[in-house]
Enzyme design. Structure first.
Site, PDB file in Angstrom:
ATOM      1  N   ARG A 258       0.899  -1.102  -0.110  1.00  0.00           N
ATOM      2  CA  ARG A 258      -0.091  -0.205  -0.007  1.00  0.00           C
ATOM      3  C   ARG A 258       0.850   1.507  -0.654  1.00  0.00           C
ATOM      4  O   ARG A 258       2.058   1.191   0.349  1.00  0.00           O
ATOM      5  CB  ARG A 258      -0.976  -0.263   1.023  1.00  0.00           C
ATOM      6  CG  ARG A 258      -1.909  -0.798   0.919  1.00  0.00           C
ATOM      7  CD  ARG A 258      -2.963  -0.981   2.426  1.00  0.00           C
ATOM      8  NE  ARG A 258      -3.672  -2.461   2.421  1.00  0.00           N
ATOM      9  CZ  ARG A 258      -5.051  -2.492   3.054  1.00  0.00           C
ATOM     10  NH1 ARG A 258      -4.696  -1.625   3.594  1.00  0.00           N
ATOM     11  NH2 ARG A 258      -5.572  -3.527   3.323  1.00  0.00           N
ATOM     12  N   ARG A 273       2.747   2.256  10.061  1.00  0.00           N
ATOM     13  CA  ARG A 273       2.342   1.968   8.657  1.00  0.00           C
ATOM     14  C   ARG A 273       3.055   1.893   7.860  1.00  0.00           C
ATOM     15  O   ARG A 273       3.716   2.813   7.440  1.00  0.00           O
ATOM     16  CB  ARG A 273       0.937   3.626   8.903  1.00  0.00           C
ATOM     17  CG  ARG A 273       0.613   3.449   7.894  1.00  0.00           C
ATOM     18  CD  ARG A 273       0.188   5.254   7.784  1.00  0.00           C
ATOM     19  NE  ARG A 273      -0.903   5.187   8.587  1.00  0.00           N
ATOM     20  CZ  ARG A 273      -2.087   5.267   8.685  1.00  0.00           C
ATOM     21  NH1 ARG A 273      -2.556   4.648   7.630  1.00  0.00           N
ATOM     22  NH2 ARG A 273      -2.578   5.646   9.488  1.00  0.00           N
ATOM     23  N   GLU A 347      -6.316  -0.024  15.313  1.00  0.00           N
ATOM     24  CA  GLU A 347      -6.934  -0.815  14.662  1.00  0.00           C
ATOM     25  C   GLU A 347      -5.878  -1.973  14.228  1.00  0.00           C
ATOM     26  O   GLU A 347      -4.890  -1.704  13.620  1.00  0.00           O
ATOM     27  CB  GLU A 347      -7.216  -0.342  13.008  1.00  0.00           C
ATOM     28  CG  GLU A 347      -8.299  -0.915  12.294  1.00  0.00           C
ATOM     29  CD  GLU A 347      -8.407  -0.512  10.519  1.00  0.00           C
ATOM     30  OE1 GLU A 347      -8.632  -1.175   9.713  1.00  0.00           O
ATOM     31  OE2 GLU A 347      -8.668   0.691  10.878  1.00  0.00           O
ATOM     32  N   SER A 350      -9.961  -5.394   9.941  1.00  0.00           N
ATOM     33  CA  SER A 350     -11.497  -4.874   9.681  1.00  0.00           C
ATOM     34  C   SER A 350     -12.817  -6.190   8.857  1.00  0.00           C
ATOM     35  O   SER A 350     -11.796  -6.656   8.311  1.00  0.00           O
ATOM     36  CB  SER A 350     -11.452  -3.544   8.763  1.00  0.00           C
ATOM     37  OG  SER A 350     -11.844  -2.794   8.318  1.00  0.00           O
ATOM     38  N   ARG A 388       1.761  -5.161  11.663  1.00  0.00           N
ATOM     39  CA  ARG A 388       1.266  -4.436  12.479  1.00  0.00           C
ATOM     40  C   ARG A 388       0.377  -4.984  13.922  1.00  0.00           C
ATOM     41  O   ARG A 388       0.471  -4.648  14.967  1.00  0.00           O
ATOM     42  CB  ARG A 388       0.045  -3.958  11.954  1.00  0.00           C
ATOM     43  CG  ARG A 388      -1.524  -3.369  12.642  1.00  0.00           C
ATOM     44  CD  ARG A 388      -2.546  -2.726  11.979  1.00  0.00           C
ATOM     45  NE  ARG A 388      -1.768  -1.613  11.450  1.00  0.00           N
ATOM     46  CZ  ARG A 388      -2.482  -0.171  11.113  1.00  0.00           C
ATOM     47  NH1 ARG A 388      -3.603  -0.024  11.819  1.00  0.00           N
ATOM     48  NH2 ARG A 388      -1.857   0.572  10.311  1.00  0.00           N
TER      49      ARG A 388
END
Length: 421
Positions: A258, A273, A347, A350, A388
């Protein structure tokens, strides 16, 4: 994508979804384009039928009539040549707008404009209490020579990292646990490529809105996807499945990429991130039934809750509001794990239900009985994403000596060691 007939018959509902999801879209323009397309198609059909009729009449006509029919047919062909590109242009404009039409959110979904309006559904587990000042995951990783950020950044650019020594094995242990759990639950484990064509990203809804988040390989006209959902969602594109084939349960394991465009200055340190990561993704195709979808949505969420609990992490479940759930979502939950150094939840998962919104984009259908055909419903959820998940896993289980206590569920993958040191 929604059915144009539904949009025409339920304009007010669609307008509300557009407003609630804060999407800039003119429904009247879509309906107007659709009407123009219908009119052009009808005109084209009349002309084509007349041309065919003339062609059949020519051999039987006398000389005078034949010349008249030929001249008339040429004029019709000229009109057809004018209408066809106009129709193509109208269809292209219509398709572009239709791809932006959002899914109608569930009535159970909370209304809101941003993540500040998301609702905490549950808070589970006790936050760790330390008799010392807890270190950040970066401090622990660097102290134990478990990761390197500076030199690899010189090679690969910002937001790069490399795990070292035992942390490499630890990451693999987490991924193995996730895979083993999903195999036991009946998911089909798949090692997915990271490459995807543009139409596959269009199929999930990552395009056209999210093109700035995806790495493009221009020479090959291919993209590096940010989730195996992209590939799994397109595996059955343009197929008509049997009702007996459903549900289909996929577990995709893949490297993910990403660009994180627009997030400069936020969460840029450490493992939060990054541009490249590993993920085990849950994905389900099921029948077009709301009750069926809600059942599988709960199952997907519970799978991830079980994963986090096996990692012995305190977490909370968030229901995302209409303004934060994304265009294609019917209903969406996040799982956030506790990060001691920041005194906040982050987070890590999801979980989304999209009804037939993706299946219409990929033309993925199933046959009910002998004749009726329906679009499938699709759902997805993270099972685990690394690095993460390593952030709360490292920080919550640290001791004052910089060691990391290994959760019981991971020890069989770590030579039955109790601590990482």
């Amino acid at each position: 994508m929604l059915d144009i007939k539904f949009i025409a018959a339920n304009k007010d509902i669609v307008l509300k979804a557009i407003t609630d999801k804060q999407i800039k879209l003119d429904v009247d323009e879509i309906l107007n384009l659709n009407n123009q397309i219908i009119e052009k198609k009808q005109a084209l059909q009349v002309l084509q039928e007349k041309r065919n009729s003339n062609s059949k009449a020519v051999p039987k006509a006398n000389a005078e009539e034949k010349q008249k029919l030929i001249a008339e047919t040429k004029e019709i062909s000229s009109q057809i040549k004018t209408i066809e590109p106009e129709l193509t242009q109208l269809k292209n404009s219509f398709d572009t707008l239709m791809l932006q039409v959002p899914q109608i959110p569930s009535k159970k979904a909370p209304f809101g404009k941003s993540d500040a309006d998301n609702v905490v559904v549950a808070e589970i587990g006790n936050r760790p209490e330390f008799s010392f000042s807890p270190k950040s995951h970066i401090e622990i990783l660097e102290k134990n020579n478990w990761a390197e950020f500076k030199n690899i950044g010189n090679v690969c650019g910002s937001r790069s990292y490399t795990l070292l020594n035992k942390m490499v094995i630890y990451e693999q242990a987490v991924l193995r646990l996730a895979m083993d759990m999903l195999i036991e639950k009946g998911f089909n484990l798949m090692s997915m490529p990271s490459l995807a064509r543009g139409e596959a990203l269009m199929g999930t809804g990552h395009f056209p809105a999210g093109e700035d988040q995806v790495y493009l390989m221009e020479k090959d006209n291919m993209y590096l996807s940010g989730t195996a959902e992209v590939q799994m969602n397109y595996l059955n594109a343009n197929k008509i499945l049997s009702e007996n084939d459903l549900p289909i349960l996929y577990a995709g394991v893949s490297p993910c990429f990403r660009r994180e465009a627009g997030s400069y200055g936020k969460d840029v340190k450490g493992l939060i991130r990054v541009h490249q990561f590993l993920k085990v993704e849950q994905y389900i195709l099921c029948k077009a039934d709301i009750a069926e979808t809600e059942k599988w949505h709960e199952i997907l969420l519970n799978n991830s809750k079980e994963m986090v609990e096996k990692l012995e992490l305190p977490y909370r479940v968030i229901e995302c509001c209409t303004g934060d759930m994304g265009a294609g979502k019917y209903r969406m939950f996040d799982i956030e794990c506790w990060v001691p150094s920041e005194q906040t939840y982050r987070e890590t998962h999801s979980c989304s239900a999209l009804l037939d919104w993706q299946a219409r984009r990929t033309n993925t259908r199933y046959r009910v009985g002998e004749k009726e055909v329906e679009y499938c419903h699709t759902l997805n959820n993270t099972m685990v994403a690394s690095p993460r998940i390593l952030v709360p896993l490292i920080e919550c289980h640290q001791d004052e000596n910089g060691r990391i206590r290994i959760p019981k569920a991971l020890r069989s993958y770590m030579r039955n060691e109790e601590y990482l040191n």
